[in-house]
Motif scaffolding. Structure first.
Motif, mmCIF file in Angstrom:
data_model
loop_
_atom_site.group_PDB
_atom_site.id
_atom_site.type_symbol
_atom_site.label_atom_id
_atom_site.label_comp_id
_atom_site.label_asym_id
_atom_site.label_seq_id
_atom_site.Cartn_x
_atom_site.Cartn_y
_atom_site.Cartn_z
ATOM 1 N N LEU A 112 0.846 -1.199 0.000
ATOM 2 C CA LEU A 112 0.000 0.000 0.000
ATOM 3 C C LEU A 112 0.882 1.249 0.000
ATOM 4 C CD1 LEU A 112 -3.021 1.055 0.382
ATOM 5 C CD2 LEU A 112 -2.448 1.209 2.818
ATOM 6 N N ASP A 113 2.018 1.178 0.695
ATOM 7 C CA ASP A 113 2.952 2.296 0.772
ATOM 8 C C ASP A 113 3.881 2.348 -0.450
ATOM 9 O OD1 ASP A 113 2.024 2.918 3.456
ATOM 10 O OD2 ASP A 113 3.132 1.142 4.097
ATOM 11 N N PHE A 114 4.450 1.207 -0.800
ATOM 12 C CA PHE A 114 5.422 1.196 -1.897
ATOM 13 C C PHE A 114 4.777 1.465 -3.261
ATOM 14 C CE2 PHE A 114 7.841 -1.418 1.244
ATOM 15 C CZ PHE A 114 8.935 -0.576 1.346
ATOM 16 N N GLU A 115 3.481 1.181 -3.405
ATOM 17 C CA GLU A 115 2.791 1.394 -4.683
ATOM 18 C C GLU A 115 2.053 2.720 -4.746
ATOM 19 O OE1 GLU A 115 0.223 -1.973 -5.006
ATOM 20 O OE2 GLU A 115 1.856 -3.398 -5.376
ATOM 21 N N ALA A 116 2.020 3.459 -3.645
ATOM 22 C CA ALA A 116 1.151 4.633 -3.536
ATOM 23 C C ALA A 116 1.478 5.725 -4.557
ATOM 24 C CB ALA A 116 1.215 5.201 -2.117
ATOM 25 N N ASN A 117 2.754 6.064 -4.706
ATOM 26 C CA ASN A 117 3.114 7.136 -5.644
ATOM 27 C C ASN A 117 2.676 6.797 -7.065
ATOM 28 O OD1 ASN A 117 4.242 8.660 -3.622
ATOM 29 N ND2 ASN A 117 6.345 8.487 -4.346
ATOM 30 N N LEU A 118 2.919 5.556 -7.486
ATOM 31 C CA LEU A 118 2.542 5.129 -8.836
ATOM 32 C C LEU A 118 1.028 5.199 -9.024
ATOM 33 C CD1 LEU A 118 3.483 3.934 -11.564
ATOM 34 C CD2 LEU A 118 3.163 1.652 -10.544
ATOM 35 N N LYS A 119 0.276 4.688 -8.062
ATOM 36 C CA LYS A 119 -1.188 4.660 -8.174
ATOM 37 C C LYS A 119 -1.793 6.055 -8.119
ATOM 38 C CE LYS A 119 -2.096 -0.042 -6.600
ATOM 39 N NZ LYS A 119 -2.733 -0.904 -5.584
ATOM 40 N N ASP A 120 -1.192 6.935 -7.313
ATOM 41 C CA ASP A 120 -1.728 8.295 -7.174
ATOM 42 C C ASP A 120 -1.207 9.241 -8.248
ATOM 43 O OD1 ASP A 120 -3.153 7.518 -4.933
ATOM 44 O OD2 ASP A 120 -1.586 8.138 -3.532
ATOM 45 N N GLY A 121 -0.190 8.799 -8.994
ATOM 46 C CA GLY A 121 0.364 9.641 -10.048
ATOM 47 C C GLY A 121 1.099 10.861 -9.522
ATOM 48 N N ILE A 122 1.772 10.698 -8.372
ATOM 49 C CA ILE A 122 2.531 11.823 -7.818
ATOM 50 C C ILE A 122 3.982 11.403 -7.594
ATOM 51 C CG2 ILE A 122 0.511 12.824 -6.696
ATOM 52 C CD1 ILE A 122 1.690 11.830 -4.039
ATOM 53 N N ALA A 123 4.870 12.384 -7.560
ATOM 54 C CA ALA A 123 6.307 12.149 -7.356
ATOM 55 C C ALA A 123 6.791 11.064 -8.319
ATOM 56 C CB ALA A 123 6.579 11.803 -5.900
ATOM 57 N N VAL A 124 7.592 10.108 -7.839
ATOM 58 C CA VAL A 124 8.062 9.010 -8.688
ATOM 59 C C VAL A 124 7.777 7.681 -7.987
ATOM 60 C CG1 VAL A 124 9.879 10.380 -9.769
ATOM 61 C CG2 VAL A 124 10.419 9.043 -7.705
ATOM 62 N N ASP A 125 7.804 6.624 -8.777
ATOM 63 C CA ASP A 125 7.526 5.290 -8.255
ATOM 64 C C ASP A 125 8.721 4.767 -7.463
ATOM 65 O OD1 ASP A 125 6.398 2.792 -7.838
ATOM 66 O OD2 ASP A 125 6.960 2.024 -9.824
ATOM 67 N N TRP A 126 8.414 4.075 -6.369
ATOM 68 C CA TRP A 126 9.461 3.341 -5.653
ATOM 69 C C TRP A 126 10.049 2.279 -6.587
ATOM 70 C CZ3 TRP A 126 11.610 3.421 -0.734
ATOM 71 C CH2 TRP A 126 11.030 4.278 0.203
ATOM 72 N N PRO A 127 11.372 2.083 -6.577
ATOM 73 C CA PRO A 127 11.969 1.024 -7.404
ATOM 74 C C PRO A 127 11.947 -0.344 -6.737
ATOM 75 C CG PRO A 127 13.696 2.281 -6.340
ATOM 76 C CD PRO A 127 12.389 2.919 -5.916
ATOM 77 N N ILE A 128 11.365 -0.420 -5.531
ATOM 78 C CA ILE A 128 11.257 -1.696 -4.819
ATOM 79 C C ILE A 128 9.815 -1.889 -4.355
ATOM 80 C CG2 ILE A 128 13.660 -1.749 -4.038
ATOM 81 C CD1 ILE A 128 12.680 -0.742 -1.284
ATOM 82 N N ARG A 129 9.496 -3.120 -3.981
ATOM 83 C CA ARG A 129 8.210 -3.464 -3.414
ATOM 84 C C ARG A 129 8.418 -4.242 -2.116
ATOM 85 N NH1 ARG A 129 6.877 0.002 -6.375
ATOM 86 N NH2 ARG A 129 5.282 -0.040 -8.021
#
Length: 566
Positions: A133-150
């Motif tokens: 939920l935390d590591f995918e949040a930026n990608l799903k919300d379309g803000i900042a950049v995506d975490w490169p790890i999960r």
């Protein structure tokens, strides 16, 4: 020439670790145990385990000012003295603001230690895993950049560090708060048990669990279980909570591969343009102010988020005019902290024959439930609660009473009323204009530029705070508490002491500083595994994640070193 060569040889190690706090201690432990000769540098003074915890066993009346600050302390520590962490109980642990100033465009409360072990001696010890939920949040919300790890990348490393550090807690099976390798949880008291039943019955998806805390409830080698004194911020002579001194430093020292240098202010990292990598560090002796260079093959920068940011910003070369590895221009930007100091409290009736045992160094935790699953709010992300129930003393009523004799004295030792509070900790989004920069117009006592902060909480955080306050009252009311009062005491960045961002991880070197292994994209033999590396903030305490990322990065670094890749 021969003398210089000899001096360089004496000052050369396999690895240099900058900082000795939660993540720096882990870096030193992992690298030394893998056979590397390691130099650990810290600007703080030496603090020996047990021997130097001067106030740990003192009674309240042994402090001249009963824990309060003097006028002189407030003058010499103008920013540290704004809030509770700096007190007479542990004043020697903190940095002197007057010697090490910083500037603010907007208020930022920066709590800096001045000891080996850093904030691992004074931290709150709440230890939670992050989830997808935390590591995918930026990608799903379309803000900042995506975490490169999960989460799957860190899960085995969470297992690894939890077993060594010692985390007590309860398994709950929640996807948004993954379970860990727990020692038995500390017990809830009678009011908390009843509130848990009523809240969980009234609100689907809301769970009350015991805080997952790095206070051990079973002995570990060289460490005794928690004594329920709740004096942790003074240093624990029992080693009952995880700190560098109680845990990682003894492990690193036992290898015979560690050299520790306190009173060593890292000024900058030396970059060799021909080799395309870092070769050394410039270090100012805090006492003599003399500068010395030390050399190594790999570097772990763990000066805590802002100390790390300073070192990188101040490491300027022809190749990196804006700071080491700063091709993306993101260094110093996207600074985050949790916002808190809002919630509710109330009184609990019907428990007058019940009391508590000892002073439990922990509270209850309510994991995030907003913007989870089908729950949708008018803000992004969410919050969790820390809190607890306790019974006060009645001695204070004697101050305003006239009385004598046995009955009067007996009345003063009667326990007071039960009360319970819930305080929210909310996530702050990563904003580009929340930044810290070098200010060359002001110098510290060692002639270095200082940091300047321009950071604020914005509309998303303000909207979230309304729920943080009202939901707390709603739950306490459903649990049958009386005299419920809400509060929002305001929260400035830095106050939660969970600063993150500024040298974030990412997939693209054009928009981030570090790759998925915590390596600087542009300088592969430099690693950052403290809070500076965080791409988003989540709403849970971050220190356990720093530990896991550090152990993972150290494993990767040594393998790459042996392969000749760095």
């Amino acid at each position: 020439m021969n003398l210089n060569t000899k001096a360089q040889e004496q000052n050369t190690y396999d690895a240099i670790v900058i900082g000795s706090g939660v993540s720096g201690g882990w870096a030193a432990k992992e690298l030394t145990e893998k056979g590397l000769k390691v130099l650990m540098l810290d600007r703080g003074k030496q603090l020996e385990h047990v021997k130097d915890y001067d106030t740990a066993m003192k009674d309240p009346w042994e402090f001249p000012h009963r824990g309060r600050l003097t006028v002189d302390q407030r003058e010499t520590h103008p920013k540290l003295s704004r809030d509770y962490p700096y007190s007479e109980h542990n004043e020697k642990f903190w940095i002197n603001d007057s010697q090490s100033p910083y500037n603010e465009v907007k208020r930022f409360d920066w709590y800096r230690p001045d000891i080996v072990g850093g904030k691992s001696i004074m931290w709150g010890r709440q230890s939670y895993r992050w989830s997808d939920l935390d590591f995918e949040a930026n990608l799903k919300d379309g803000i900042a950049v995506d975490w490169p790890i999960r989460y799957k990348d860190l899960a085995p490393w969470y297992d690894y560090v939890e077993k060594f550090a010692g985390i007590s807690g309860t398994r709950e099976g929640l996807p948004q708060l993954p379970d860990g390798q727990f020692m038995p949880a500390m017990p809830m008291n009678c009011v908390e048990i009843d509130v848990k039943k009523k809240v969980e019955s009234a609100f689907k998806g809301r769970i009350i669990t015991m805080g997952r805390v790095a206070n051990i409830t079973e002995p570990l080698p060289g460490r005794e279980k928690c004594q329920f004194r709740n004096l942790c911020s003074r240093g624990c002579p029992f080693g009952a909570y995880f700190s560098t001194q109680s845990s990682t430093l003894p492990a690193a020292m036992a290898t015979g591969n560690l050299t520790l240098r306190p009173d060593s202010i890292v000024n900058s990292i030396i970059y060799d343009e021909q080799k395309g990598k870092a070769t050394g560090v410039r270090v100012i002796d805090k006492n003599t102010k003399q500068m010395t260079e030390y050399y190594a093959k790999i570097f772990f920068v763990n000066g805590s988020t802002l100390g790390t940011t300073f070192v990188l910003l101040n490491s300027i070369s022809k190749r990196f005019p804006n700071g080491l590895g700063n091709d993306s221009g993101t260094l110093g930007k996207y600074l985050m902290d949790h916002h808190f100091r809002t919630g509710a409290s109330g009184t609990a009736e019907g428990y007058d024959d019940k009391y508590t045992f000892g002073r439990r160094a922990n509270g209850i935790y309510i994991p995030r439930y907003r913007n989870v699953g089908s729950d949708k709010r008018d803000y992004l992300r969410g919050f969790g609660y820390q809190g607890g129930a306790s019974r006060g003393a009645m001695w204070s009523k004697g101050i305003a009473e006239m009385g004598v004799g046995k009955d009067f004295k007996d009345s003063l030792v009667e326990p007071g009323q039960w009360s319970m509070g819930l305080g929210g900790f909310g996530e702050c989004l990563p904003y580009e204009d929340n930044q810290v920069t070098l200010d060359n117009s002001v110098k510290d006592a060692w002639g270095q530029p200082v940091l300047k902060f321009d950071v604020e909480f914005k509309e998303n955080e303000k909207k979230m705070r309304v729920d943080m306050m009202n939901d707390a009252a709603e739950m306490l009311e459903a649990a049958g508490l009386k005299n419920i009062k809400t509060y929002d005491n305001g929260s400035y960045p830095g106050m939660a002491i969970h600063e993150m961002g500024t040298a974030r991880m990412g997939r693209d070197p054009k928009t981030s500083m570090l790759n998925g292994n915590n390596q600087l994209h542009a300088v592969p033999n430099v690693f950052v595994t403290d809070g500076a590396s965080m791409t988003s903030a989540a709403c849970v305490n971050p220190s356990l994640t720093y530990m896991a990322m550090t152990a993972r990065a150290a494993d990767f670094a040594v393998k790459e070193l042996k392969k000749g890749n760095i």
